[in-house]
Design a protein around this motif. Structure first.
Motif, PDB file in Angstrom:
ATOM      1  N   ASP A   3      51.825 -22.863  42.195  1.00  0.00           N
ATOM      2  CA  ASP A   3      51.868 -24.314  42.129  1.00  0.00           C
ATOM      3  C   ASP A   3      51.065 -24.948  43.248  1.00  0.00           C
ATOM      4  OD1 ASP A   3      53.452 -24.544  39.794  1.00  0.00           O
ATOM      5  OD2 ASP A   3      55.168 -23.884  40.963  1.00  0.00           O
ATOM      6  N   ILE A   4      49.915 -24.369  43.454  1.00  0.00           N
ATOM      7  CA  ILE A   4      49.028 -24.793  44.536  1.00  0.00           C
ATOM      8  C   ILE A   4      48.734 -26.289  44.455  1.00  0.00           C
ATOM      9  CG2 ILE A   4      46.905 -24.222  43.274  1.00  0.00           C
ATOM     10  CD1 ILE A   4      45.765 -23.015  45.771  1.00  0.00           C
ATOM     11  N   GLU A   5      48.644 -26.826  43.224  1.00  0.00           N
ATOM     12  CA  GLU A   5      48.296 -28.235  43.074  1.00  0.00           C
ATOM     13  C   GLU A   5      49.451 -29.168  43.424  1.00  0.00           C
ATOM     14  OE1 GLU A   5      46.697 -27.248  39.474  1.00  0.00           O
ATOM     15  OE2 GLU A   5      44.815 -26.864  40.484  1.00  0.00           O
ATOM     16  N   GLU A   6      50.635 -28.605  43.583  1.00  0.00           N
ATOM     17  CA  GLU A   6      51.778 -29.457  43.906  1.00  0.00           C
ATOM     18  C   GLU A   6      51.992 -29.641  45.407  1.00  0.00           C
ATOM     19  OE1 GLU A   6      54.668 -27.846  41.020  1.00  0.00           O
ATOM     20  OE2 GLU A   6      52.947 -28.458  39.810  1.00  0.00           O
ATOM     21  N   VAL A   7      51.215 -28.925  46.223  1.00  0.00           N
ATOM     22  CA  VAL A   7      51.347 -29.102  47.672  1.00  0.00           C
ATOM     23  C   VAL A   7      50.877 -30.497  48.044  1.00  0.00           C
ATOM     24  CG1 VAL A   7      50.605 -28.276  49.936  1.00  0.00           C
ATOM     25  CG2 VAL A   7      50.980 -26.655  48.078  1.00  0.00           C
ATOM     26  N   GLY A   8      51.588 -31.135  48.958  1.00  0.00           N
ATOM     27  CA  GLY A   8      51.205 -32.498  49.353  1.00  0.00           C
ATOM     28  C   GLY A   8      52.424 -33.374  49.594  1.00  0.00           C
ATOM     29  N   ASP A   9      53.575 -32.988  48.998  1.00  0.00           N
ATOM     30  CA  ASP A   9      54.788 -33.748  49.301  1.00  0.00           C
ATOM     31  C   ASP A   9      55.371 -33.225  50.619  1.00  0.00           C
ATOM     32  OD1 ASP A   9      56.047 -31.372  48.722  1.00  0.00           O
ATOM     33  OD2 ASP A   9      57.052 -32.065  46.921  1.00  0.00           O
ATOM     34  N   ASN A  10      56.610 -33.624  50.942  1.00  0.00           N
ATOM     35  CA  ASN A  10      57.117 -33.270  52.267  1.00  0.00           C
ATOM     36  C   ASN A  10      57.747 -31.887  52.359  1.00  0.00           C
ATOM     37  OD1 ASN A  10      59.534 -33.556  50.967  1.00  0.00           O
ATOM     38  ND2 ASN A  10      60.231 -35.321  52.143  1.00  0.00           N
ATOM     39  N   ARG A  11      57.803 -31.141  51.241  1.00  0.00           N
ATOM     40  CA  ARG A  11      58.529 -29.872  51.305  1.00  0.00           C
ATOM     41  C   ARG A  11      57.862 -28.672  50.626  1.00  0.00           C
ATOM     42  NH1 ARG A  11      63.933 -32.057  48.738  1.00  0.00           N
ATOM     43  NH2 ARG A  11      63.289 -33.804  50.000  1.00  0.00           N
ATOM     44  N   HIS A  12      56.894 -28.913  49.755  1.00  0.00           N
ATOM     45  CA  HIS A  12      56.279 -27.776  49.065  1.00  0.00           C
ATOM     46  C   HIS A  12      55.070 -27.232  49.806  1.00  0.00           C
ATOM     47  CE1 HIS A  12      58.767 -29.370  45.752  1.00  0.00           C
ATOM     48  NE2 HIS A  12      58.918 -28.075  45.517  1.00  0.00           N
ATOM     49  N   THR A  13      55.036 -25.920  49.968  1.00  0.00           N
ATOM     50  CA  THR A  13      53.908 -25.268  50.632  1.00  0.00           C
ATOM     51  C   THR A  13      53.612 -23.964  49.903  1.00  0.00           C
ATOM     52  OG1 THR A  13      55.468 -24.184  52.147  1.00  0.00           O
ATOM     53  CG2 THR A  13      54.407 -26.193  52.939  1.00  0.00           C
ATOM     54  N   MET A  15      49.256 -36.880  52.669  1.00  0.00           N
ATOM     55  CA  MET A  15      49.068 -35.927  51.569  1.00  0.00           C
ATOM     56  C   MET A  15      47.887 -34.985  51.835  1.00  0.00           C
ATOM     57  SD  MET A  15      47.556 -35.097  48.595  1.00  0.00           S
ATOM     58  CE  MET A  15      47.808 -34.804  46.880  1.00  0.00           C
ATOM     59  N   PRO A  16      46.664 -35.502  52.060  1.00  0.00           N
ATOM     60  CA  PRO A  16      45.571 -34.561  52.318  1.00  0.00           C
ATOM     61  C   PRO A  16      45.787 -33.714  53.574  1.00  0.00           C
ATOM     62  CG  PRO A  16      44.834 -36.843  52.618  1.00  0.00           C
ATOM     63  CD  PRO A  16      46.183 -36.902  51.977  1.00  0.00           C
ATOM     64  N   MET A  17      46.414 -34.271  54.589  1.00  0.00           N
ATOM     65  CA  MET A  17      46.621 -33.501  55.823  1.00  0.00           C
ATOM     66  C   MET A  17      47.602 -32.350  55.616  1.00  0.00           C
ATOM     67  SD  MET A  17      46.525 -36.506  58.644  1.00  0.00           S
ATOM     68  CE  MET A  17      45.611 -35.989  60.034  1.00  0.00           C
ATOM     69  N   ARG A  18      48.612 -32.587  54.793  1.00  0.00           N
ATOM     70  CA  ARG A  18      49.563 -31.509  54.481  1.00  0.00           C
ATOM     71  C   ARG A  18      48.853 -30.377  53.745  1.00  0.00           C
ATOM     72  NH1 ARG A  18      54.014 -35.757  52.226  1.00  0.00           N
ATOM     73  NH2 ARG A  18      55.187 -36.075  54.162  1.00  0.00           N
ATOM     74  N   VAL A  19      47.980 -30.760  52.798  1.00  0.00           N
ATOM     75  CA  VAL A  19      47.249 -29.740  52.038  1.00  0.00           C
ATOM     76  C   VAL A  19      46.382 -28.909  52.988  1.00  0.00           C
ATOM     77  CG1 VAL A  19      45.501 -29.351  50.253  1.00  0.00           C
ATOM     78  CG2 VAL A  19      47.261 -31.087  49.901  1.00  0.00           C
ATOM     79  N   ILE A  20      45.675 -29.574  53.894  1.00  0.00           N
ATOM     80  CA  ILE A  20      44.808 -28.843  54.828  1.00  0.00           C
ATOM     81  C   ILE A  20      45.643 -27.909  55.704  1.00  0.00           C
ATOM     82  CG2 ILE A  20      43.211 -29.066  56.777  1.00  0.00           C
ATOM     83  CD1 ILE A  20      42.425 -31.843  55.586  1.00  0.00           C
ATOM     84  N   ALA A  21      46.722 -28.453  56.279  1.00  0.00           N
ATOM     85  CA  ALA A  21      47.558 -27.648  57.175  1.00  0.00           C
ATOM     86  C   ALA A  21      48.104 -26.424  56.450  1.00  0.00           C
ATOM     87  CB  ALA A  21      48.705 -28.496  57.725  1.00  0.00           C
TER      88      ALA A  21
END
Ligand SMILES: [Zn+2]
Ligand SMILES: [Zn+2]
Length: 606
Positions: free
Chosen positions: A73-83, A287-293
């Motif tokens: 679920d790579i595309e779902e990363v970006g909220d506060n809990r999914h990685t 959102m984009p920063m979470r994806v990068i991190a």
């Protein structure tokens, strides 16, 4: 004051050891010999054979902290809990303690060690389904542990029941389970962050509501039933506990903030992302920063384990992670071709996860290893983007299908396509693009169905045969080629086994023939396959082979192929399982060999 991740690791280990558990080292992120999954996705993955009856060398009370990757679920990363990358803590009872101890200990750990306010803890238990009764036992135990600290844990207020959501088996719900399959109810613990319920998610809030108020922080599986041929369920003679908890989520709960990216695990990483992008971790940048991190962290772990960007399997996931990180960086800072912006983020990941018992011991050296791989891929991607740009320039119009093809072949972000079209005074039909995208996604999901069941070590007969054969092959390579042979890896699918090894020179055709002869001879001798449990040093002294890339616990299991340990043809560190006798392997042929690097060879057998 929130506790640090180092402190949480320390407290968890101490708590488990005091209750008689042995720590088991985590397994590699790319699991060995498991064709059902690309990555290690849960702490229980390495214990699957043991939960199904295979004896574990370290006893019946075990725990670990396992790094995991979940790429589905790579595309779902970006909220506060999914990685995609995370760690799991876990403890196991293999026919040892059961519900009473598990629930009481977990509650004690969460409230005393993790210092969570018990008023903010909510639990779910099994409601009963398909003729299996509700888990009244767990309800009563939860009520009693809450009662001890003065909380009246009422059903429907603090304890909630669900049906299939609180049932675990490899196959799914009780009715879907095949005969002979074990399973059981589970009980999840949720932390209440106290945010107001959003009516968009239903009239009333409850632990499994998706509004964001509750976060699942751990799940105890009680394996206690065995499905019978007539469809009924009988109690398992040896009941098991399988507990898994999300490490980042536990820290977030302790921090009383549902954003896992605000825990100390992401502190340095997020600072580096801020520095590289020139933006603050706030509002629409989150959102984009979470994806990068997340993606750079996952990539750093994968490259450390030997994965390189490619167009298939693990390498493809790594490529997607890096490209998505590059695109998100562009969203933040406007650069089309990312360059060294990622080096500091990689360094921050390495620093965060360095130290005793952690994953990178020499972060300076690791950076030398990891960063060039990332840099090369980012460069390549930059070129791809440029090529895609030229394609667009040539086109008079870009329709949704073409925009999607650009995305597919060059990883060309639709946002850029849109921008360029705008410059030309044209518009992309975003809905049509989305439709193309969804169509493709449905297709790729179908293609990978079964790939991501997660944590389900494949124990098909064919896998057991091939796996046992790798032990014979390993020894036969030594016999024929000499002592400099070193196993570099192995991989098993339903059709064949693959074995990578180091050797000073290319084996001759004659040598390959000899190896094949030995293998078939050992199979024909009908040798039994057995194991002993020994201290690691003793096993090494016995000449048992180990895999240099793997970490072993103090006690190891040595599988030997032969009538006695002393006279065995093959002795190897391995957790199992295997076939019981070499005759089950059947005939065997080495059908292909190739050079895969300097003094590195790959042999295929079936
Ligand atoms: Zn809610
Ligand atoms: Zn083995």
């Amino acid at each position: 004051m929130a506790i640090t991740h180092f402190e949480l690791r320390k407290r968890y280990k101490k708590f488990m050891i005091e209750r008689g558990h042995v720590e088991v080292p985590p397994i590699p992120l790319v699991p060995k010999d498991d064709p059902t999954t690309l990555f290690t996705g849960s702490g229980m993955q390495q214990f699957m054979p043991n939960l199904l009856g295979e004896i574990h060398q370290s006893g019946t009370r075990l725990f670990d902290i396992q790094p995991c990757i979940r790429a589905q679920d790579i595309e779902e990363v970006g909220d506060n809990r999914h990685t995609t990358s995370f760690e799991m803590i876990g403890n196991w009872s293999l026919g040892d303690y059961f519900k009473k101890e598990q629930i009481a200990w977990l509650f004690e750990f969460l409230t005393q060690q993790l210092e969570l306010d018990p008023h903010k803890l909510f639990v779910s238990v099994f409601k009963g389904i398909d003729g299996i009764p509700a888990d009244e036992e767990s309800i009563a135990i939860w009520q009693s542990v809450f009662q001890k600290i003065g909380i009246d844990a009422k059903l429907g207020e603090r304890i909630f029941t669900y049906d299939t959501k609180n049932w675990w088996s490899r196959a799914g719900s009780p009715s879907e389970m095949p005969s002979g399959e074990p399973g059981g109810p589970d009980s999840e613990v949720f932390y209440d962050f106290g945010t107001p319920h959003d009516l968009a998610f239903g009239p009333e809030c409850h632990p499994n509501c998706d509004c964001g108020r509750f976060m699942e922080i751990g799940n105890s599986v009680f394996m206690e039933y065995l499905k019978q041929p007539d469809g009924s369920f009988t109690p398992l003679p040896k009941k098991n506990i399988d507990f898994g908890g999300g490490f980042e989520r536990l820290l977030a709960a302790n921090n009383d903030n549902s954003d896992v990216f605000l825990t100390d695990l992401y502190k340095e990483i997020m600072q580096a992302v801020e520095l590289a992008s020139g933006k603050q971790y706030a509002s629409e940048n989150k959102m984009p920063m979470r994806v990068i991190a997340d993606h750079i962290k996952a990539s750093t772990f994968l490259i450390k384990q030997g994965v390189v960007p490619s167009n298939k399997e693990q390498g493809y996931v790594l490529r997607r992670l890096l490209r998505r990180a590059a695109i998100k960086m562009r969203e933040l800072n406007g650069h089309l071709t990312p360059s060294d912006e990622f080096e500091e983020i990689v360094s921050a990941v390495l620093r965060t996860y360095s130290g005793e018992g952690l994953y990178f011991d020499t972060w300076g050296e690791d950076r030398e290893l990891i960063f060039p791989v990332i840099q090369e891929e980012m460069c390549r991607f930059g070129k791809s983007l440029d090529k895609g740009l030229k394609e667009i320039e040539k086109m008079e119009e870009v329709n949704a299908k073409q925009a999607f093809d650009l995305y597919q072949s060059y990883g060309f972000p639709v946002e850029i396509t849109e921008e360029l079209l705008q410059q030309k005074g044209k518009k992309l039909d975003r809905d049509a693009f989305r439709a193309e995208f969804e169509k493709h996604r449905a297709l790729s999901r179908t293609a990978s169905a079964g790939m991501f069941k997660g944590g389900l070590a494949d124990q098909s007969e064919q896998t057991l045969k091939y796996h046992t054969a790798t032990h014979l092959l390993h020894q036969a390579l030594f016999d024929v080629l000499g002592n400099d042979v070193r196993q570099e890896g192995s991989n098993i699918s339903a059709e064949r086994l693959r074995f990578d090894f180091y050797h000073v020179s290319k084996p001759t055709e004659d040598q390959i023939k000899q190896i094949e002869l030995i293998l078939n001879k050992k199979i024909a001798e009908e040798l039994p396959v057995s194991f002993v449990i020994l201290p690691k040093d003793e096993a090494t002294k016995l000449g048992a082979k180990s895999f240099f890339k793997e970490k072993y616990p103090d006690q190891v299991k040595v599988y030997y192929i032969g009538n006695t340990l002393e006279t065995a043809y093959s002795k190897e560190f391995c957790g199992g399982p295997h076939v019981k006798n070499t005759k089950e392997i059947g005939s065997f042929s080495l059908y292909k060999m190739e050079k895969i690097g300097a003094n590195m060879f790959r042999i295929y057998a079936r």
